[in-house]
Write a protein that holds these residues in place. Structure first.
Motif: not given
Length: 107
Positions: A58-61, A63, A65-67, A69
């Motif tokens: 999750e911390d490496d997704a 930017e 595709w941050q939604d 999470r």
């Protein structure tokens, strides 16, 4: 922390990740797969087998595709924690973020 499945999985659902998951925490929606954040043990076995590179810690997704999470978390709001995807089969819905995507076609 957990893994998440992002946009590249939509309408592909290869399921190699499902086969690789030792704790059966990858659930199938109508158009995408979802990792249950409370059932995932962060082993990372799913990530390298994804043919469309849709799985991220999750911390490496990226930017963009941050939604996803939050989409992976919210997909389970009604479902709760059933304790394994295989006994449920396909869940006939998707998170609104996935449902709103234009239909993806494989080439």
């Amino acid at each position: 922390m957990t893994y998440l499945i992002a946009q590249p999985c939509a309408d592909v659902k290869d399921k190699a990740c499902v086969e690789e998951c030792p704790v059966d925490c990858i659930y199938e929606g109508e158009r995408s797969l979802y990792i249950h954040p409370d059932e995932c043990v962060d082993c990372g076995a799913c990530e390298p087998v994804c043919p469309v590179e849709a799985i991220f810690y999750e911390d490496d997704a990226p930017e963009e595709w941050q939604d996803y999470r939050q989409a992976n978390v919210e997909f389970f709001d009604e479902l709760g924690s059933p304790g394994g995807a295989s006994k449920l089969g396909m869940i006939e819905r998707d998170h609104p973020l996935i449902a709103a995507l234009p239909l993806q076609t494989r080439v």
